[in-house]
Write a protein that holds these residues in place. Structure first.
Motif, PDB file in Angstrom:
ATOM      1  N   ASN A  72       5.173  -2.235  11.991  1.00 16.00           N
ATOM      2  CA  ASN A  72       5.689  -1.592  10.807  1.00 16.00           C
ATOM      3  C   ASN A  72       7.627  -0.969  12.577  1.00 16.00           C
ATOM      4  OD1 ASN A  72       7.668   1.107  10.174  1.00 16.00           O
ATOM      5  ND2 ASN A  72       6.727  -0.081   8.292  1.00 16.00           N
TER       6      ASN A  72
ATOM      7  N   GLU B 167       5.472   5.560   3.203  1.00 16.66           N
ATOM      8  CA  GLU B 167       5.936   4.259   3.483  1.00 16.66           C
ATOM      9  C   GLU B 167       5.172   3.425   4.494  1.00 16.66           C
ATOM     10  OE1 GLU B 167       9.719   5.096   5.428  1.00 16.66           O
ATOM     11  OE2 GLU B 167      10.877   5.367   3.619  1.00 16.66           O
TER      12      GLU B 167
ATOM     13  N   ASP C 158       2.181   2.182   2.558  1.00 14.65           N
ATOM     14  CA  ASP C 158       2.650   1.163   1.437  1.00 14.65           C
ATOM     15  C   ASP C 158       3.005   0.055   2.411  1.00 14.65           C
ATOM     16  OD1 ASP C 158       2.828   2.422  -1.184  1.00 14.65           O
ATOM     17  OD2 ASP C 158       5.390   2.987  -0.616  1.00 14.65           O
ATOM     18  N   TRP C 159       3.038   0.033   3.862  1.00  8.21           N
ATOM     19  CA  TRP C 159       3.185  -1.316   4.445  1.00  8.21           C
ATOM     20  C   TRP C 159       1.996  -1.368   4.617  1.00  8.21           C
ATOM     21  CZ3 TRP C 159       6.758  -3.403   7.069  1.00  8.21           C
ATOM     22  CH2 TRP C 159       7.151  -4.440   8.741  1.00  8.21           C
TER      23      TRP C 159
ATOM     24  N   ALA D 275      -0.474  -1.613   2.948  1.00  8.20           N
ATOM     25  CA  ALA D 275      -1.406  -2.446   1.970  1.00  8.20           C
ATOM     26  C   ALA D 275      -0.437  -3.624   1.625  1.00  8.20           C
ATOM     27  CB  ALA D 275      -0.929  -1.673   0.293  1.00  8.20           C
ATOM     28  N   LYS D 276       0.618  -3.823   1.813  1.00  8.42           N
ATOM     29  CA  LYS D 276       1.732  -5.235   1.828  1.00  8.42           C
ATOM     30  C   LYS D 276       1.264  -6.194   3.122  1.00  8.42           C
ATOM     31  CE  LYS D 276       5.944  -6.924   2.107  1.00  8.42           C
ATOM     32  NZ  LYS D 276       6.162  -7.229   3.505  1.00  8.42           N
ATOM     33  N   GLU D 277       0.642  -5.301   3.851  1.00  2.00           N
ATOM     34  CA  GLU D 277       0.991  -6.328   5.284  1.00  2.00           C
ATOM     35  C   GLU D 277      -0.876  -6.782   5.210  1.00  2.00           C
ATOM     36  OE1 GLU D 277       1.910  -7.124   8.341  1.00  2.00           O
ATOM     37  OE2 GLU D 277       3.822  -7.082   6.338  1.00  2.00           O
TER      38      GLU D 277
ATOM     39  N   GLY E 276      -3.830  -5.286   2.100  1.00  2.00           N
ATOM     40  CA  GLY E 276      -4.292  -4.754   0.785  1.00  2.00           C
ATOM     41  C   GLY E 276      -4.759  -3.404   0.939  1.00  2.00           C
TER      42      GLY E 276
ATOM     43  N   LYS F  23      -4.762   1.348   3.378  1.00  2.00           N
ATOM     44  CA  LYS F  23      -4.484   1.927   2.974  1.00  2.00           C
ATOM     45  C   LYS F  23      -4.562   3.565   3.398  1.00  2.00           C
ATOM     46  CE  LYS F  23      -2.056   2.893  -0.636  1.00  2.00           C
ATOM     47  NZ  LYS F  23      -1.228   3.262  -2.373  1.00  2.00           N
TER      48      LYS F  23
END
Length: 654
Positions: free
Chosen positions: A546, A588, A591-592, A594-596, A598, A602
């Motif tokens: 990030n 943030e 969420d990052w 989770a996106k990177e 899964g 988190k």
């Protein structure tokens, strides 16, 4: 066992520049030829290297003795001397070549040639003999980063004494425990050291250590005058100044041949709990590991200026400061101080000033330098660099990319080296003229190293799955035992669960479908979240990817719902947030991740600090973080922390 899940997906690939491949000691064909040779005749392979690369006083006839496994012996009937291999062999050929360029905390530069270093080592070795130190005696070394630290270690090796170096940031209690465990007859220390412009006392810590009891073996304390500190307590029956000891002594001292299996040093692993764990290394096998890895991983040449930033108190400072570079006849830089004093550009200034060609440092240092000034490297001439190295922990891909791009100018291969105090030298690392690089991967084993990934029963796991990193065959530079505790050695490194024949590294790892090794963190840093086993290093890498994050450390804490919850400690590139801002950034970052990776990865807790709790060597103290995550009182020794005040910051959950 469900295998450890690998959630890091790195697809970038960087080929070694053609110009680098053309001049490399080891090219692709050479690498595969050596691997094939080691597979065909394992003992013969290591025997050939030992004869080619080391000077023996008495040649060995037996290469590997497996009769008392796992207490393996290498080259056991041969004799040699480590100091002879580092100094005498060069004095007749390159006496005037600079051996060490030492830059002190205040910027003062001292250079010593191989001839001068030889004479200083010999004179101090004569001083040790004058004090009655003989082959097999243990000598505790508690010195700042200095030429004298190398002189002390080499002098011990020269007469067959066994040195045990203690990092100068350790407490009196740590010194006391190590003296007692090793039964040291002599302590070598200094009045103090300089660090970041501050004077830090050393001899008073030795005095305190001796007063604690259990140190009756100590017969003398040699004190190097470094800071000129006043008011030192002095015991005329015990203490002697270094300069007084060596005055008038000869500058020649014959190196004493020792058996290849003779202990060269005992090094106590940092952060151990309970009784200190003294890793015992041999002379012949250890030295062979140092020399081969200097030539293969670092591609070291006569024209290089090599700089390993590690302190001699750690194994990296043993292998890649005190022994490896000298055994290869290299010119190296030694550094006293911190990378941020007198400014955050200190490393880059030094590379420019000394025309460093090979730079070897820790991911922690790289990440902190990114935070302090990501644009600073481009203000300096770093064109002398041809190779970069990383050591101490897995390097996350984003830090790797910054290092490769901004420090190496996208032209210097990055050798991400996996090894341990116990392994003695590099085990898995790129051969920079032979290996295509993946950011964050330590790539492939060195020729002759039989690394594998297994499940909890010792069976190989398929590529693409994670498990326990093991070494299947003994290797020359390996730990021989734990000093005074062979049972602990066997149980720790050759557990019966794995059949008693596999060396258990203690790291979780994954081998991807291309055969590249990825270190996923210590086995005890594997999290079990809702039945999924996740390596902490991969979650940390996702966080650091990030753009707002400078550094992150991830630990687990018990959770009623998921079994274990992910707890992340984060240092931002901006000021530490508080209140609503901290909660917003924490959302943030969740969420990052989770996106990177899964949703399973988190972090449940995110805590922000101005820094992470680290030892003065830069190691993150994860046990402290685990205690904080569990809301436990901190009972561990925090005397070696660089920044104890940040512990309170990290207790605040977002």
């Amino acid at each position: 066992m469900s295998t450890i899940e690998s959630v890091l997906n790195e697809t970038r690939l960087f080929e070694p520049p053609a110009s680098f491949q053309a001049q490399a000691h080891l090219r692709r064909d050479d690498y595969f030829r050596l691997v094939a040779e080691s597979n065909k005749d394992y003992g013969g392979y290591w025997g050939r290297l030992a004869r080619d690369l080391l000077i023996w006083h008495k040649p060995f006839t037996q290469t590997l003795d497996e009769s008392n496994a796992p207490f393996y012996k290498w080259f056991a009937d041969g004799t040699l001397n480590a100091s002879y291999n580092c100094l005498d062999r060069h004095v007749t050929t390159i006496p005037n070549r600079t051996a060490i360029i030492f830059e002190a905390d205040d910027g003062t530069v001292t250079r010593v040639s191989y001839q001068q270093l030889y004479e200083r080592v010999c004179q101090f070795a004569n001083g040790l003999r004058k004090l009655g130190i003989r082959k097999g005696d243990r000598v505790l070394v508690y010195l700042p980063m200095s030429i004298e630290a190398v002189v002390a270690m080499q002098a011990c090796a020269r007469i067959g004494a066994i040195h045990s170096v203690v990092f100068g940031g350790f407490s009196a209690k740590s010194v006391n425990e190590r003296i007692a465990d090793a039964g040291a007859r002599l302590v070598i220390t200094a009045d103090g050291q300089w660090r970041g412009g501050k004077q830090i006392a050393l001899k008073p810590a030795v005095d305190e250590a001796l007063a604690m009891g259990g140190c009756a073996s100590v017969e003398a304390v040699v004190v190097y005058r470094r800071t000129g500190a006043s008011g030192l307590a002095w015991n005329d029956k015990l203490d002697i100044w270094w300069h007084d000891l060596v005055t008038g002594l000869p500058h020649d001292c014959p190196a004493e041949p020792v058996e290849a299996e003779h202990p060269l040093f005992i090094l106590y692993t940092s952060g151990s709990t309970g009784k200190p764990k003294g890793v015992q290394h041999s002379t012949g096998g250890y030295l062979l590991g140092a020399v081969t890895s200097m030539k293969w991983t670092f591609d070291v040449k006569d024209s290089d200026v090599f700089w390993c930033t590690a302190d001699v108190g750690w194994v990296t400072g043993h292998t890649y400061v005190a022994y490896g570079p000298l055994a290869c006849g290299a010119t190296q830089v030694m550094f006293e101080g911190v990378p941020t004093y007198p400014s955050a550009s200190r490393f880059w200034e030094m590379i420019q000033r000394h025309k460093v060609t090979i730079f070897y440092t820790a991911p922690t240092a790289i990440r902190s330098l990114i935070k302090l000034g990501a644009d600073l490297p481009k203000q300096f001439d770093l064109s002398s660099l041809r190779l970069l190295g990383s050591v101490g922990e897995p390097i996350n891909p984003e830090a790797w990319m910054w290092y490769y791009t901004h420090v190496g100018g996208s032209r210097c291969p990055v050798v991400d080296t996996w090894w341990q105090t116990e392994t003695g030298s590099h085990m898995i690392a790129p051969m920079p003229g032979a290996t295509s690089l993946k950011p964050g991967s330590c790539t492939f084993p060195l020729p002759g190293i039989q690394a594998a990934i297994v499940d909890e029963t010792g069976h190989d796991v398929e590529w693409g799955k994670g498990g326990f990193l093991v070494i299947k065959k003994p290797w020359p530079a390996m730990i021989r035992t734990i000093w005074g505790d062979p049972d602990r050695f066997r149980k720790s490194y050759y557990p019966d669960d794995l059949g008693g024949r596999l060396y258990l590294a203690g790291d979780g790892a994954n081998r991807d479908l291309d055969g590249y090794f990825w270190i996923m963190g210590r086995i005890d840093d594997v999290l079990n979240v809702s039945g999924h086993r996740l390596g902490t290093m991969e979650i940390e890498s996702a966080l650091v990817a990030n753009p707002h994050v400078a550094e992150a450390a991830v630990v687990g804490r018990p959770d009623d719902m998921t079994g274990e919850a992910v707890c992340a400690f984060v240092v931002l590139k901006q000021a530490r947030p508080e209140g609503a801002q901290a909660e917003k950034i924490a959302r943030e970052l969740r969420d990052w991740v989770a996106k990177e990776i899964g949703p399973i990865a988190k972090p449940k807790d995110i805590r922000f600090g101005e820094n992470l709790p680290k030892t003065r060597s830069g190691k993150i103290m994860r046990r402290l973080l685990r205690s904080i995550a569990k809301d436990e009182d901190i009972t561990q020794d925090t005397s070696t922390l660089e920044n104890p005040a940040i512990l309170d910051q990290l207790k605040q959950v977002n």
